[in-house]
Design an enzyme around this catalytic site. Structure first.
Site, PDB file in Angstrom:
ATOM      1  N   GLY A 297      11.053  18.280  31.737  1.00 34.82           N
ATOM      2  CA  GLY A 297      10.352  19.526  32.006  1.00 34.82           C
ATOM      3  C   GLY A 297       9.806  20.127  30.733  1.00 34.82           C
ATOM      4  O   GLY A 297      10.122  19.674  29.628  1.00 34.82           O
ATOM      5  N   GLN A 298       8.959  21.138  30.925  1.00 38.45           N
ATOM      6  CA  GLN A 298       8.362  21.796  29.769  1.00 38.45           C
ATOM      7  C   GLN A 298       8.479  23.290  29.919  1.00 38.45           C
ATOM      8  O   GLN A 298       8.555  23.808  31.026  1.00 38.45           O
ATOM      9  CB  GLN A 298       6.888  21.397  29.658  1.00 38.45           C
ATOM     10  CG  GLN A 298       6.702  20.159  28.816  1.00 38.45           C
ATOM     11  CD  GLN A 298       5.277  19.981  28.371  1.00 38.45           C
ATOM     12  OE1 GLN A 298       4.392  20.677  28.857  1.00 38.45           O
ATOM     13  NE2 GLN A 298       5.068  19.062  27.459  1.00 38.45           N
ATOM     14  N   GLY A 302       9.653  24.602  24.512  1.00 37.06           N
ATOM     15  CA  GLY A 302       9.466  23.214  24.118  1.00 37.06           C
ATOM     16  C   GLY A 302       9.598  22.296  25.315  1.00 37.06           C
ATOM     17  O   GLY A 302       9.329  22.699  26.448  1.00 37.06           O
ATOM     18  N   VAL A 304      11.904  19.269  27.499  1.00 43.07           N
ATOM     19  CA  VAL A 304      13.236  18.711  27.732  1.00 43.07           C
ATOM     20  C   VAL A 304      13.087  17.243  28.118  1.00 43.07           C
ATOM     21  O   VAL A 304      12.276  16.899  28.973  1.00 43.07           O
ATOM     22  CB  VAL A 304      13.979  19.473  28.845  1.00 43.07           C
ATOM     23  CG1 VAL A 304      15.356  18.893  29.060  1.00 43.07           C
ATOM     24  CG2 VAL A 304      14.076  20.938  28.498  1.00 43.07           C
ATOM     25  N   LYS A 318      16.710  19.111  24.559  1.00 41.81           N
ATOM     26  CA  LYS A 318      15.694  20.162  24.535  1.00 41.81           C
ATOM     27  C   LYS A 318      15.093  20.175  23.140  1.00 41.81           C
ATOM     28  O   LYS A 318      15.735  20.583  22.171  1.00 41.81           O
ATOM     29  CB  LYS A 318      16.365  21.492  24.862  1.00 41.81           C
ATOM     30  CG  LYS A 318      15.443  22.668  24.957  1.00 41.81           C
ATOM     31  CD  LYS A 318      16.144  23.773  25.729  1.00 41.81           C
ATOM     32  CE  LYS A 318      16.107  25.087  24.953  1.00 41.81           C
ATOM     33  NZ  LYS A 318      16.883  26.121  25.611  1.00 41.81           N
ATOM     34  N   ASP A 415      19.217  36.467  30.236  1.00 34.46           N
ATOM     35  CA  ASP A 415      18.147  35.747  30.941  1.00 34.46           C
ATOM     36  C   ASP A 415      18.700  35.009  32.152  1.00 34.46           C
ATOM     37  O   ASP A 415      18.376  33.849  32.395  1.00 34.46           O
ATOM     38  CB  ASP A 415      17.436  34.786  29.978  1.00 34.46           C
ATOM     39  CG  ASP A 415      16.013  34.481  30.441  1.00 34.46           C
ATOM     40  OD1 ASP A 415      15.535  35.173  31.375  1.00 34.46           O
ATOM     41  OD2 ASP A 415      15.394  33.557  29.889  1.00 34.46           O
TER      42      ASP A 415
END
Ligand SMILES: *[C@@H]1O[C@H](CO)[C@@H](O)[C@H](O)[C@H]1NC(C)=O
Ligand SMILES: *[C@@H]1O[C@H](CO)[C@@H](O)[C@H](O)[C@H]1NC(C)=O
Ligand SMILES: *[C@@H]1O[C@H](CO)[C@@H](O)[C@H](O)[C@H]1NC(C)=O
Ligand SMILES: *[C@@H]1O[C@H](CO)[C@@H](O)[C@H](O)[C@H]1NC(C)=O
Ligand SMILES: *[C@@H]1O[C@H](CO)[C@@H](O)[C@H](O)[C@H]1NC(C)=O
Length: 595
Positions: A297-298, A302, A304, A318, A415
């Protein structure tokens, strides 16, 4: 590779020393075996196969060829048993040794000699058997036919050596006594009036048919062989040692390398067990991710990648963007994660700070984030039961509780949202992404913040604007509440998707529904599941209370989720605020989140 063998450079020197030593010994041996003699006048030269007993080394001569010097500087040959001859001459060419008896009576001396037990033989081959008789001079018959042996005879008595084959009747043996028999003695030895006995020795070649020349050829040939040997021995042994040492060194070096590798793996496994993150180099990261082949993923931070530590340990790497100022966030995440060990918090396996590369290596969670299980567009492929949802909610709550209470310092995540909740094989939730996390002491009631953190829709109002109160751990509680409501609302079973547009903001709709005494049964057929949904919703609504002080701590939330939903009381309406300014911000925030 040869660099590792540079230590072997000493080997040629070692070889050189070895050869020097060898040749010195050889020269020494040659000096020690050099020709010698007992005096410088008439003494015979002593050389191979003879040697000076107890003076020259054993290998200078052959066995049984031992000579010695007596106090008169005479050369002595001693034969078994205790028979000492004085050596007069040694003829090395014809291989003869001339000996005498110091008492000048060879017949007496050799009466004890067993010549076959020595390496010598009588030169005269005409061997006979003799019997010795001691006869009175009264026996005149013998006197007239035979000559007596002078050195054995004494006054009035004569000693005769008679051929054993003679019949007794042939001779008159009156006045005689038998002394002894001697077998295989040449008559010249017994009757020779010379005082010398000549003995021969067998060729060193051992072949009776070979002439002396041939034999000496062989001897010189063997000398040549010795020279060759003298050259070959040090070379061969040097090469042998060189090879052996190299092989041993190689074995030692490789086993040492293996050991180092083992130790490294061991260290990693220990770290892995102790949950202490390992530091990786950039090449490690490249190897682990198989050259960044498998992208998972992005994000803004950055990319992963999926990676593999060993045959059964997979990781998510990551790789942080280098351009963005990720320094503080990176340190933040590594520092925070290093302290955390909880089943509901993702485990930091390692990290990489190599040059400009910053990477975080996390345990790999095959089921991805919670987002795809609750978002209304993805749910069809990822169905989760209400029981499972309740378990997940409880897990997340426990994870956050741990962050707030379980460590020396309170860890505020800032978060919490479905994206940052990862699910493992068994759908155990794990809180991830600690890039925004903050550490603070537990008795600290307020956290200072320079900028708003978090994601719109999940941020607590006080984080959004300082006007609404102090930022604290209750801000995470708010985010969790939003997440809970998201979990309830994202479910297909709660048929709100179409209605939502008409009903406005979903949390508010839920609140109103519950407020009216509707326990979602209308929307969820199975009563048991409706109960779970209601419990999650009420807990969520408690968490999103406008004022931080009204929100429960995570400990209380965990109790709510673990306990019986029926006992939960409805929270005050989080959306009823007297202050229109607050309301506005609230709506803005919430609408940003939904759309
Ligand atoms: C002489 O010596 C040889 C060899 O040592 C031995 O076999 C033999 O019996 C000896 N003879 C006598 C008479 O002692
Ligand atoms: C000499 O004596 C030995 C025994 O000592 C015997 O075997 C041999 O036959 C004898 N030789 C002669 C020629 O009589
Ligand atoms: C011979 O016999 C006489 C008288 O018994 C003795 O004196 C002499 O020593 C003997 N000789 C040898 C060589 O045995
Ligand atoms: C002893 O007798 C043998 C056999 O008769 C003979 O060959 C030999 O020549 C004799 N030796 C002497 C010294 O008489
Ligand atoms: C010596 O030579 C003869 C004839 O040439 C032969 O019969 C004999 O076997 C040889 N002996 C050895 C020990 O070689």
């Amino acid at each position: 590779m040869w660099g590792n063998y540079s230590r072997l450079i000493f080997l040629p020197f070692f070889c050189f020393l070895l050869s020097v030593n060898y040749y010195t010994n050889l020269a020494l041996a040659n000096i020690q075996c050099m020709k010698t003699r007992c005096n410088h006048n008439d003494a015979p030269t002593i050389q191979y196969p003879f040697k000076l007993q107890n003076i020259q080394p054993q290998n200078c001569g052959k066995i049984g060829f031992d000579l010695s010097c007596n106090e008169n500087h005479q050369t002595i040959l001693e034969l078994p048993i205790s028979i000492n001859f004085v050596v007069k001459k040694i003829d090395y060419k014809s291989q003869e040794i001339h000996v005498t008896d110091p008492n000048e009576c060879i017949p007496r001396l050799i009466s004890h000699l067993n010549i076959s037990s020595t390496p010598f033989h009588f030169i005269d081959n005409s061997n006979s058997n003799f019997t010795f008789f001691n006869c009175s001079s009264m026996n005149t018959a013998l006197q007239s036919h035979y000559s007596s042996i002078k050195c054995l005879s004494s006054h009035g008595y004569h000693v005769y050596a008679l051929n054993s084959t003679l019949q007794i009747k042939d001779v008159t043996l009156s006045y005689c006594t038998k002394l002894y028999d001697m077998s295989f003695v040449p008559e010249s030895v017994i009757f020779s009036n010379e005082d010398q006995l000549v003995l021969g020795w067998d060729t060193s070649c051992g072949n009776e048919n070979e002439t002396e020349n041939e034999c000496s050829n062989i001897v010189s040939k063997s000398k040549g062989a010795r020279k060759k040997e003298a050259i070959l021995v040090p070379i061969v042994s040097c090469f042998g040692i060189l090879l052996l040492v190299t092989v041993l060194y190689h074995i030692r070096y490789t086993t040492q390398k293996d050991k180092e590798n083992e130790a490294r793996i061991e260290k990693f496994l220990e770290d892995y067990k102790a949950l202490k993150p390992t530091r990786y180099s950039y090449s490690d990261i490249k190897r682990i991710t198989n050259n960044f082949k498998n992208e998972l993923g992005q994000g803004a931070y950055g990319t992963v990648y999926k990676g593999k530590l060993s045959s059964d340990i997979y990781v998510a790497v990551k790789l942080l963007k280098t351009s963005t100022g990720n320094g503080p966030e990176f340190i933040n995440e590594v520092g925070t994660m290093s302290q955390i060990h909880h089943v509901n918090v993702v485990h930091l396996v390692g990290f990489c700070a190599d040059g400009h590369t910053r990477a975080l290596v996390y345990e790999y969670l095959p089921n991805g984030s919670l987002q795809k299980f609750i978002s209304t567009t993805d749910f069809k492929n990822h169905f989760l039961s209400w029981d499972k949802l309740r378990e997940i909610a409880l897990g997340i709550a426990k994870g956050i509780e741990y962050l707030h209470q379980g460590c020396d310092q309170r860890i505020l995540h800032f978060d919490i949202k479905p994206h940052n909740i990862l699910l493992d094989n068994n759908f155990t939730p794990k809180i991830s992404d600690f890039g925004l996390a903050k550490l603070c002491s537990k008795d600290q009631s307020a956290v200072s913040m320079t900028a708003a953190r978090g994601t719109i829709g999940y941020i607590a109002p006080e984080v959004f604007s300082r006007n609404f109160g102090n930022v604290s751990y209750k801000s995470d509680v708010y985010s969790f509440g939003m997440l809970l409501l998201e979990m309830v609302g994202g479910r297909q079973n709660v048929d709100v998707v179409e209605k939502r547009s008409g009903l406005g903001y979903f949390p508010e709709w839920i609140y109103n529904l519950l407020e009216q005494g509707d326990d979602l049964r209308e929307h969820i057929e199975v009563e048991k599941y409706a109960k779970i949904a209601k419990k999650l919703a009420i807990a969520g609504l408690w968490c999103i209370q406008w004022h931080p002080i009204d929100r429960p701590s995570m400990q209380v939330v965990v109790h709510m989720l673990e306990g019986d939903g029926d006992k939960l009381s409805m929270p005050p309406n989080p959306f009823a605020s007297a202050d229109p300014a607050i309301m506005n911000v609230s709506v803005i925030g919430r609408q940003l989140h939904r759309d």
